[in-house]
Design a protein around this motif. Structure first.
Motif, PDB file in Angstrom:
ATOM      1  N   LEU A  39      44.474  46.497  47.406  1.00  0.00           N
ATOM      2  CA  LEU A  39      43.558  45.681  47.178  1.00  0.00           C
ATOM      3  C   LEU A  39      43.246  44.703  47.410  1.00  0.00           C
ATOM      4  CD1 LEU A  39      43.859  46.990  42.909  1.00  0.00           C
ATOM      5  CD2 LEU A  39      42.122  47.662  44.538  1.00  0.00           C
ATOM      6  N   LYS A  40      44.714  43.686  47.396  1.00  0.00           N
ATOM      7  CA  LYS A  40      44.403  43.035  48.507  1.00  0.00           C
ATOM      8  C   LYS A  40      43.486  42.906  50.103  1.00  0.00           C
ATOM      9  CE  LYS A  40      45.583  38.972  46.453  1.00  0.00           C
ATOM     10  NZ  LYS A  40      44.811  37.738  45.946  1.00  0.00           N
ATOM     11  N   ASP A  41      44.293  43.647  50.891  1.00  0.00           N
ATOM     12  CA  ASP A  41      43.847  43.835  51.911  1.00  0.00           C
ATOM     13  C   ASP A  41      42.126  44.041  51.662  1.00  0.00           C
ATOM     14  OD1 ASP A  41      44.229  45.047  55.012  1.00  0.00           O
ATOM     15  OD2 ASP A  41      43.755  46.543  54.664  1.00  0.00           O
ATOM     16  N   LEU A  42      42.006  45.216  50.847  1.00  0.00           N
ATOM     17  CA  LEU A  42      40.292  45.661  50.987  1.00  0.00           C
ATOM     18  C   LEU A  42      39.670  43.790  50.840  1.00  0.00           C
ATOM     19  CD1 LEU A  42      40.341  48.836  49.038  1.00  0.00           C
ATOM     20  CD2 LEU A  42      39.615  47.866  51.355  1.00  0.00           C
ATOM     21  N   GLN A  43      40.273  43.239  49.878  1.00  0.00           N
ATOM     22  CA  GLN A  43      39.575  41.979  49.576  1.00  0.00           C
ATOM     23  C   GLN A  43      39.945  41.039  50.816  1.00  0.00           C
ATOM     24  OE1 GLN A  43      41.961  39.566  46.889  1.00  0.00           O
ATOM     25  NE2 GLN A  43      39.727  39.047  45.945  1.00  0.00           N
ATOM     26  N   ASP A  44      40.532  41.346  51.727  1.00  0.00           N
ATOM     27  CA  ASP A  44      40.708  40.297  52.451  1.00  0.00           C
ATOM     28  C   ASP A  44      39.509  40.897  53.632  1.00  0.00           C
ATOM     29  OD1 ASP A  44      43.000  39.167  51.975  1.00  0.00           O
ATOM     30  OD2 ASP A  44      44.315  39.641  53.122  1.00  0.00           O
ATOM     31  N   GLY A  46      37.275  41.848  53.246  1.00  0.00           N
ATOM     32  CA  GLY A  46      35.903  42.008  52.687  1.00  0.00           C
ATOM     33  C   GLY A  46      35.021  42.618  51.124  1.00  0.00           C
ATOM     34  N   ARG A  47      35.979  43.814  51.168  1.00  0.00           N
ATOM     35  CA  ARG A  47      35.230  45.456  50.600  1.00  0.00           C
ATOM     36  C   ARG A  47      35.546  44.506  49.132  1.00  0.00           C
ATOM     37  NH1 ARG A  47      35.808  50.053  52.072  1.00  0.00           N
ATOM     38  NH2 ARG A  47      33.578  50.554  50.015  1.00  0.00           N
ATOM     39  N   ILE A  48      36.752  43.325  49.169  1.00  0.00           N
ATOM     40  CA  ILE A  48      35.967  42.207  47.464  1.00  0.00           C
ATOM     41  C   ILE A  48      35.730  41.664  47.427  1.00  0.00           C
ATOM     42  CG2 ILE A  48      37.510  42.349  45.430  1.00  0.00           C
ATOM     43  CD1 ILE A  48      38.855  45.091  46.037  1.00  0.00           C
TER      44      ILE A  48
END
Length: 166
Positions: A39-44, A46-48
């Motif tokens: 989830l943190k990778d997705l946030q990094d 731009g997906r979150i």
């Protein structure tokens, strides 16, 4: 249909978690670290949205991961009645804090145990003496992704829950 921000986040997280492909781990805590990093990778990337607070909690009375107002709880090896009872008791304590929860089943899970778990949670969120607000729980069996998805969103009967299994 109008969705508030928490509802949109809940639905978006479901979509992202359904795409999570963890390797097999021996402990629930290893799965927790893996999904948190995912989830943190997705946030990094731009997906979150950056302003979403993603944090690990953990412990017997705390949800594993929180993304703003959505709780994410992992359950590993739901195979026996005692494991179902423990999981239901834990979710019962946690759902008081969250209107939106995602329960991710990992490891080896028996179909009968998953069905018992779903039934108990449906009874829980439909108990009007306990909850006044709408509660939503999404159960995702990460090992059943694909053609035989074993997932269901649980909502109070007053909001037209679909009680048929997928």
């Amino acid at each position: 249909m109008f969705y508030d921000e928490s509802e949109q986040l809940f639905n978006g997280l479901i979509e992202l978690i359904e795409k999570w492909k963890p390797k097999k781990f021996s402990s629930e805590s290893e799965y927790q670290v893996d999904i948190y990093n995912y989830l943190k990778d997705l946030q990094d990337r731009g997906r979150i949205k950056e302003q979403r607070l993603i944090r690990r909690e953990g412990g017997a009375n705390r949800v594993d991961i929180i993304v703003d107002k959505v709780g994410i709880e992992l359950k590993k090896d739901l195979k026996t009645q005692p494991s179902v009872d423990r999981a239901v008791a834990q979710i019962t304590r946690m759902i008081r804090e969250f209107n939106y929860m995602i329960v991710v089943l990992v490891g080896e899970n028996k179909r009968q145990s998953i069905d018992l778990f779903k039934h108990a949670l449906k009874d829980l969120i439909n108990d009007k003496e306990i909850f006044v607000e709408q509660k939503r729980i999404k159960i995702i069996d990460i090992n059943s992704k694909g053609n035989n998805k074993q997932e269901e969103t649980l909502e109070p009967l007053a909001w037209n829950i679909d009680t048929s299994l997928p």
